[in-house]
Design a protein around this motif. Structure first.
Motif, mmCIF file in Angstrom:
data_model
loop_
_atom_site.group_PDB
_atom_site.id
_atom_site.type_symbol
_atom_site.label_atom_id
_atom_site.label_comp_id
_atom_site.label_asym_id
_atom_site.label_seq_id
_atom_site.Cartn_x
_atom_site.Cartn_y
_atom_site.Cartn_z
ATOM 1 N N GLY A 176 -12.264 0.482 -17.842
ATOM 2 C CA GLY A 176 -10.445 -0.297 -18.255
ATOM 3 C C GLY A 176 -9.594 0.084 -16.990
ATOM 4 N N GLY A 177 -10.521 -0.145 -15.795
ATOM 5 C CA GLY A 177 -9.563 -0.269 -15.294
ATOM 6 C C GLY A 177 -9.052 -1.571 -14.329
ATOM 7 N N ILE A 178 -7.910 -1.092 -13.375
ATOM 8 C CA ILE A 178 -7.634 -2.617 -12.486
ATOM 9 C C ILE A 178 -8.662 -2.972 -11.634
ATOM 10 N N SER A 179 -8.570 -4.806 -12.087
ATOM 11 C CA SER A 179 -10.344 -5.704 -11.107
ATOM 12 C C SER A 179 -9.302 -5.501 -9.293
ATOM 13 N N TYR A 180 -10.492 -5.869 -9.110
ATOM 14 C CA TYR A 180 -10.652 -5.976 -7.881
ATOM 15 C C TYR A 180 -10.038 -7.557 -7.373
ATOM 16 N N ARG A 181 -9.753 -8.724 -7.638
ATOM 17 C CA ARG A 181 -8.680 -9.232 -7.574
ATOM 18 C C ARG A 181 -7.375 -8.516 -7.819
ATOM 19 N N GLU A 182 -7.131 -8.257 -8.753
ATOM 20 C CA GLU A 182 -5.698 -7.820 -9.091
ATOM 21 C C GLU A 182 -5.064 -6.731 -7.734
ATOM 22 N N SER A 183 -6.568 -6.059 -7.624
ATOM 23 C CA SER A 183 -5.525 -4.779 -6.355
ATOM 24 C C SER A 183 -5.675 -5.728 -5.125
ATOM 25 N N HIS A 184 -6.503 -6.568 -4.950
ATOM 26 C CA HIS A 184 -6.372 -7.503 -4.251
ATOM 27 C C HIS A 184 -4.437 -8.076 -4.070
ATOM 28 N N LEU A 185 -4.533 -8.627 -5.311
ATOM 29 C CA LEU A 185 -2.688 -9.201 -4.912
ATOM 30 C C LEU A 185 -1.921 -7.782 -5.105
ATOM 31 N N ALA A 186 -1.736 -6.842 -6.066
ATOM 32 C CA ALA A 186 -1.128 -5.416 -5.735
ATOM 33 C C ALA A 186 -0.860 -5.375 -4.232
ATOM 34 N N MET A 187 -2.052 -5.408 -3.199
ATOM 35 C CA MET A 187 -1.610 -5.251 -1.821
ATOM 36 C C MET A 187 -1.101 -6.797 -0.685
ATOM 37 N N GLU A 188 -1.624 -7.327 -1.014
ATOM 38 C CA GLU A 188 -0.814 -8.702 -0.411
ATOM 39 C C GLU A 188 0.869 -8.855 -0.886
ATOM 40 N N MET A 189 1.013 -8.262 -2.471
ATOM 41 C CA MET A 189 2.378 -7.942 -2.856
ATOM 42 C C MET A 189 3.342 -7.333 -1.770
ATOM 43 N N LEU A 190 2.852 -6.414 -1.513
ATOM 44 C CA LEU A 190 2.807 -4.876 -0.640
ATOM 45 C C LEU A 190 3.152 -5.574 0.891
ATOM 46 N N GLU A 191 2.768 -6.211 1.073
ATOM 47 C CA GLU A 191 2.066 -6.218 2.747
ATOM 48 C C GLU A 191 3.756 -7.609 2.473
ATOM 49 N N GLU A 192 3.493 -8.424 1.084
ATOM 50 C CA GLU A 192 4.836 -9.685 1.576
ATOM 51 C C GLU A 192 5.809 -8.618 1.430
ATOM 52 N N ALA A 193 6.448 -7.721 1.023
ATOM 53 C CA ALA A 193 7.471 -7.385 0.417
ATOM 54 C C ALA A 193 7.793 -6.489 2.165
ATOM 55 N N ASN A 194 7.533 -5.992 3.074
ATOM 56 C CA ASN A 194 7.172 -5.096 4.064
ATOM 57 C C ASN A 194 8.457 -3.461 4.082
ATOM 58 N N ILE A 195 7.569 -2.969 2.829
ATOM 59 C CA ILE A 195 7.674 -1.918 2.159
ATOM 60 C C ILE A 195 7.241 -1.017 2.852
ATOM 61 N N LEU A 196 6.358 -0.731 3.017
ATOM 62 C CA LEU A 196 5.438 0.287 3.323
ATOM 63 C C LEU A 196 5.385 0.875 4.721
ATOM 64 N N THR A 197 5.947 2.149 4.606
ATOM 65 C CA THR A 197 5.459 2.989 6.205
ATOM 66 C C THR A 197 4.605 4.037 6.327
ATOM 67 N N SER A 198 3.865 4.145 5.127
ATOM 68 C CA SER A 198 2.461 4.771 5.762
ATOM 69 C C SER A 198 1.063 4.665 4.414
ATOM 70 N N ALA A 199 -0.154 4.819 4.436
ATOM 71 C CA ALA A 199 -0.834 4.689 3.384
ATOM 72 C C ALA A 199 -1.710 5.875 3.224
ATOM 73 N N GLU A 200 -2.253 5.815 2.397
ATOM 74 C CA GLU A 200 -3.666 6.769 2.838
ATOM 75 C C GLU A 200 -5.024 6.013 1.157
ATOM 76 N N PHE A 201 -5.957 6.005 1.642
ATOM 77 C CA PHE A 201 -7.316 5.857 0.693
ATOM 78 C C PHE A 201 -7.954 6.714 0.311
ATOM 79 N N VAL A 202 -8.134 7.330 -0.785
ATOM 80 C CA VAL A 202 -9.054 8.768 -1.463
ATOM 81 C C VAL A 202 -10.024 8.144 -2.289
#
Length: 298
Positions: free
Chosen positions: A243-269
Motif C-alpha cells: 500500500g505504498g507510493i506509486s512509481y508515477r507519484e514518486s516521479h511527480l514528487a521528484m519533479e516538483m522538488l526539482e522545480e522548487a529548487n530547494i534541495l541541497t543534498s539527497a540520499e537513496f537507501v
C-alpha cells in the motif's frame, strides 16, 4: 540545485539483519546513475564507497546491533559529506541501509544552522534503544538526528541536535511503532501518511511540503528509502510494506522538488539486489534521481 554532484557509496548492511543491502550502491551504479545524470549535463564525481566494518557477533553493553561498526562508518561518512558541501558540491549518497542517514545528516549539519529534511519512507525511523522492538539501527536515524538515543550515535559529527523536529516532513508513512507515534505527537513532527497521500493527492502533499520547508530552512535534505514506494514498483527492499507510493507519484514528487529548487543534498537507501527482480529497484532509484535532477519527458 547545484550542477556539480559528488556521489558517495555507503555499502552498509549493519543497521539491520537481512543481508544484501550492502550491494545497493553497486546495483545503483550498474543501473547507470552516472551516465543518466551526465546525459542531463551534470558534472558527476564518483568518490567510490566508504569502508564499512565487520558485523559484530555480540551486542555488547547495548541492545543496538553492530553499534560500534555503525558508529565508525557514520563518522567517516559525516566527514566525507562535510568535505563535499564545503567544496560547493551536491552530495548524493547511495545506500546501504537507512542507518547511513545518521552520518549523512551529521555531516550536513556542520554546514546548516536550520536544515530541513524530507523523509520519504514507509517507516518513521524514530525509534531509540528503549522503543525499538528489534535493536536494528536502521530504524533509528531520524531519532538520532534529533539528539535521541545512544551517545555513540548522537555524538557523531559533534555533540548536539542535528535537526529540529519542526524542520522534518515524513512522506509515505504506513508502518509506525507505538513509541514512534508517541514521539511524532510529542515533537509535533509533520507527517503525510498514505491516508493523506490518498486523500489529498501527491501534488497537494508536495506543494504543502515545499511551502512548509522553503522559508524556515537554510538547506533541505531528501532521504529517500525505496520502501516508501509500493513493493510492486520497488520489490528489492528489506522491509516492504504493502500500500505504498506509486512509481508515477514518486516521479511527480521528484519533479516538483526539482522545480522548487530547494534541495541541497539527497540520499537513496535500502536497495537490496538479492531480494530484487532483475535490478528493478535500483533502476527505479536511478529513474527517480533523473527526475530529481532535471530530466524531462519533453
Amino acid at each position: 540545485m547545484k550542477k556539480n554532484i559528488s556521489i558517495i557509496g555507503v555499502p552498509m548492511d549493519l543497521g539491520q539483519t537481512r543481508r544484501g543491502v550492502d550491494m545497493g550502491p553497486s546495483a545503483i551504479r550498474y543501473a547507470g546513475i552516472v551516465e543518466r545524470l551526465e546525459q542531463i549535463n551534470l558534472e558527476i564525481e564518483d568518490l567510490g564507497d566508504i569502508e564499512i566494518g565487520s558485523r559484530e557477533r555480540t551486542a555488547g553493553e547495548s541492545n543496538l546491533k553492530n553499534l560500534k561498526a555503525v558508529a565508525e562508518a557514520s563518522e567517516t561518512l559525516s566527514s566525507r559529506v562535510d568535505e563535499v558541501v564545503k567544496q560547493g558540491k551536491f552530495p548524493l549518497v547511495l545506500g546501504g541501509d537507512h542507518s547511513i542517514a545518521i552520518g549523512t545528516i551529521a555531516g550536513l549539519a556542520k554546514n546548516y544552522s536550520n536544515m530541513g529534511v524530507i523523509w520519504y519512507d514507509a517507516h518513521g525511523d524514530l525509534n531509540t534503544g528503549e522503543t525499538s522492538p528489534s535493536g536494528n539501527i536502521h530504524g533509528m536515524p531520524l531519532a538520532v538526528s534529533l539528539g535521541l538515543g545512544d551517545p555513540a550515535l548522537t555524538g557523531i559529527g559533534g555533540t548536539g541536535t542535528k535537526l529540529k523536529p519542526e524542520n522534518i516532513v515524513i512522506i509515505g508513512a504506513r508502518s509506525l511503532d507505538e513509541g514512534e507515534k508517541v514521539l511524532i505527537k510529542e515533537k509535533g513532527i509533520k507527517v503525510f501518511t498514505m491516508h493523506e497521500i490518498d486523500r489529498m493527492g501527491m501534488t497537494a502533499v508536495m506543494e504543502e511540503t515545499i511551502a512548509y520547508l522553503k522559508d524556515r530552512t537554510d538547506g533541505v535534505h531528501l532521504s529517500l528509502d525505496l520502501d516508501g514506494l509500493d513493493p510492486h514498483d520497488a520489490p528489492g527492499v528489506g522491509t516492504p510494506v504493502m500500500g505504498g507510493i506509486s512509481y508515477r507519484e514518486s516521479h511527480l514528487a521528484m519533479e516538483m522538488l526539482e522545480e522548487a529548487n530547494i534541495l541541497t543534498s539527497a540520499e537513496f537507501v535500502e536497495v537490496n539486489p538479492i531480494l530484487d527482480e532483475r535490478n528493478k529497484t535500483a533502476s527505479v532509484a536511478v529513474a527517480l534521481m533523473g527526475s530529481l535532477f532535471g530530466e524531462k519527458l519533453l
